[in-house]
Scaffold this active site. Sequence first.
Site, PDB file in Angstrom:
ATOM      1  N   ARG A 102      -0.594  22.209  41.825  1.00  0.00           N
ATOM      2  CA  ARG A 102      -1.808  23.025  41.874  1.00  0.00           C
ATOM      3  C   ARG A 102      -1.453  24.505  41.948  1.00  0.00           C
ATOM      4  NH1 ARG A 102      -3.506  19.563  45.868  1.00  0.00           N
ATOM      5  NH2 ARG A 102      -3.542  21.265  47.415  1.00  0.00           N
ATOM      6  N   ASP A 120       2.215  45.976  40.407  1.00  0.00           N
ATOM      7  CA  ASP A 120       1.538  45.845  41.702  1.00  0.00           C
ATOM      8  C   ASP A 120       0.283  44.993  41.584  1.00  0.00           C
ATOM      9  OD1 ASP A 120       3.459  47.392  42.867  1.00  0.00           O
ATOM     10  OD2 ASP A 120       2.287  49.222  42.948  1.00  0.00           O
ATOM     11  N   GLU A 125       9.046  40.371  44.211  1.00  0.00           N
ATOM     12  CA  GLU A 125       8.110  39.456  43.558  1.00  0.00           C
ATOM     13  C   GLU A 125       8.229  38.036  44.105  1.00  0.00           C
ATOM     14  OE1 GLU A 125      11.753  39.757  40.795  1.00  0.00           O
ATOM     15  OE2 GLU A 125      10.691  40.990  42.249  1.00  0.00           O
ATOM     16  N   LYS A 183       1.684  23.755  57.052  1.00  0.00           N
ATOM     17  CA  LYS A 183       1.652  23.050  58.332  1.00  0.00           C
ATOM     18  C   LYS A 183       1.150  21.626  58.135  1.00  0.00           C
ATOM     19  CE  LYS A 183       2.118  24.629  61.967  1.00  0.00           C
ATOM     20  NZ  LYS A 183       3.313  24.645  62.847  1.00  0.00           N
ATOM     21  N   ASP A 226      -6.414  26.972  55.554  1.00  0.00           N
ATOM     22  CA  ASP A 226      -6.529  28.063  56.521  1.00  0.00           C
ATOM     23  C   ASP A 226      -5.329  28.134  57.456  1.00  0.00           C
ATOM     24  OD1 ASP A 226      -8.918  28.764  55.423  1.00  0.00           O
ATOM     25  OD2 ASP A 226     -10.151  27.749  56.933  1.00  0.00           O
TER      26      ASP A 226
END
Length: 685
Positions: free
Chosen positions: A581, A535, A561, A568, A551
Amino acid sequence: MITLLLFWGGTFAHAQTQIPLATASNDDIAPPQLDANLEAELDRLLIKADSEQAMLEQMQELRQNLDDDTAPMSRVRLLSYIALSFTYLDQVDKAYDLIDKAEIIARDSGLPDAQAEVAATRILIKNIEGKLTEAYTLINTATVHLEQAQLPRVRYFANNLIGSIYLEKNNTERALEHLIAASTAVNETDDERTPIRRIFLKLRIAEIYNKQKLYEQAIEQIDSAEAIMNEAGLEAMYGPEITFLRAVTATEQGLYDQAFDIYSQLERDIKNDPDWGYMQTSVLNNLGDLAIRTKRFEAGIQVLQEALTFAVENNDVINEELIRFNLGFIDVHLGQYEQGLSAMRNVVEKARGKWSNSELEMLLGEYAEALTMASRHQQANAILTEQRQLRESVFNTELQKNVTELQNLYDSKDKAQQIELLQRQKELSDQLLENERQQQVILILGVVVALLLTALAFYLYRAAHRSNQALKQANAQLADQSLRDPLTGLLNRRAMQQELQRQEREQQPSNDAMVLLDIDYFKRINDHHGHSAGDEVIRAVAQRLLDVCRDNDKVIRWGGEEFLIYLKNTDKKALPRFVLRMLKAIAGEPIKTEKEALPVTATAGFISYPFADLNQAEMDWEATLQLVDKALYAGKVHGRNQAWGIVSLNVPFAQAHQVLDTDLAKAIEQNLVSAITLHGPRHNT
């Protein structure tokens, strides 16, 4: 070398469901009322019935005496047993008609035991029909009622059945959970069949521990089963099975000499025993397998020849071919390449088109190994290519089945959640109405009493207003909870499906992308470090994904998992840089858990959406997601800690879509689409 495994306890005949009553396990719910005479008669039939047909006829006579005064729980039990008898006698339509009637009685009674018994019986009917997928999707219905069930008989029957279904689906954790629950139910009973059931369950649990490589726990279960067997005098019924499982466990531990001694003694014990003669082939083959593992090839030939004789005498065609295959493998080990490869090739040729793809795939792997030992590298490569294609075929078939199963399970759980939310919202709405009535009373009192009670009325009005605001806020929180994953706080699958469906309806132009990611070797983390560590890893990966996303991007816990990142307005050229990345963010630093820091990597698939500027009719979001899932799987097959991206469509979609739907690797090989592979950072472990 191919090992033969001996499995037991694979049926759920009526005799396994008859557990006497015991004290209820839930103090808050009263145990259901029973018809003592009918229950005693059913117990007697389960033990004494000569045949399924005889049992059915006697139960039909009992049914004639049922009336509205008969306890609902006992009526449900009788109808469920009759339905199972119809199923065993291949009268499935009658079985479903009867279980539907039992379901109405159970639902009207409101008894969790009755509803759990009906649900479990329906699962068993599906399983007897061979419809494992449909049986699997019904599990949630049974477990909802099973949580409040009181009768040990019902809890044993349902948990044992559900555990076996999970075991068939290779979900060992859930299987173990339900088999332990079945053991708890059995321990609340004390009759002549109690020790039999306890041994049966302990051996099943030991099998699971072996699969999880928890050998000490497996041995504890085997020792406990043997102690119960000795105390109850059940050596003739269970002795060879327990010994066989000891040998299997020793082999899995690499204790080959110990396993050899156990198998040798077992072979001597059952050699002339008619009740256990069927086990002889498996024991001898496994002795031969141990001889190959320890490079005692001459001894292996001798014992496998004896096993072959038993298989031929018993017309055991499959095991006969497997033993011939093992004998051929020994010849290859001894340098007799032509003879050994010829024997192995004959078995492979017979298996093609007759064995299942998964069985044939395993056979091809060992045949390729033998070809490599004989320096037949070109042939070995051809066999390995065939094996890879079979593996992908098996995966695609299983993937489609699992998608259907998981979607059905998700829909079932989602409906249950929606019912709960609606109930809670109704309670909140009732409270709002009550508050409104209070406001009306306050206003009337204000008019009647005028200025004398103005201050009091104002106070009560404000209190009601604050209550309204709190209730509205609670409503909003409930709505948000249905769209959030409780462990990570991320959006869940349902939230993303709603968003994509909304985009599809509104036909909004977009230049988006999808990245589907799976944590590598996550099961090992759970097995070796515990579920709490698992977890913590999931939460940490979720946070790292949020850190690298913008964002307006969406990070979704897609299940287990697995994560979905929906980007977007993303430049197609920038997408690979983002994925790199992301891989570095996940694998860059070990994840700190309560006990230690764990190195973690991930494998991903990625694609632009819409892919190749295709419209929704050609490739909607679901088809796009299936394609990116295939890319994720390709990354797993080729070593993990990497991402596969499908970057372009090189031919008209009408020419490519059929191959894309079935075989991504083939589509890439034929240059129907182009793909790139990005590798994550390596750990210094």
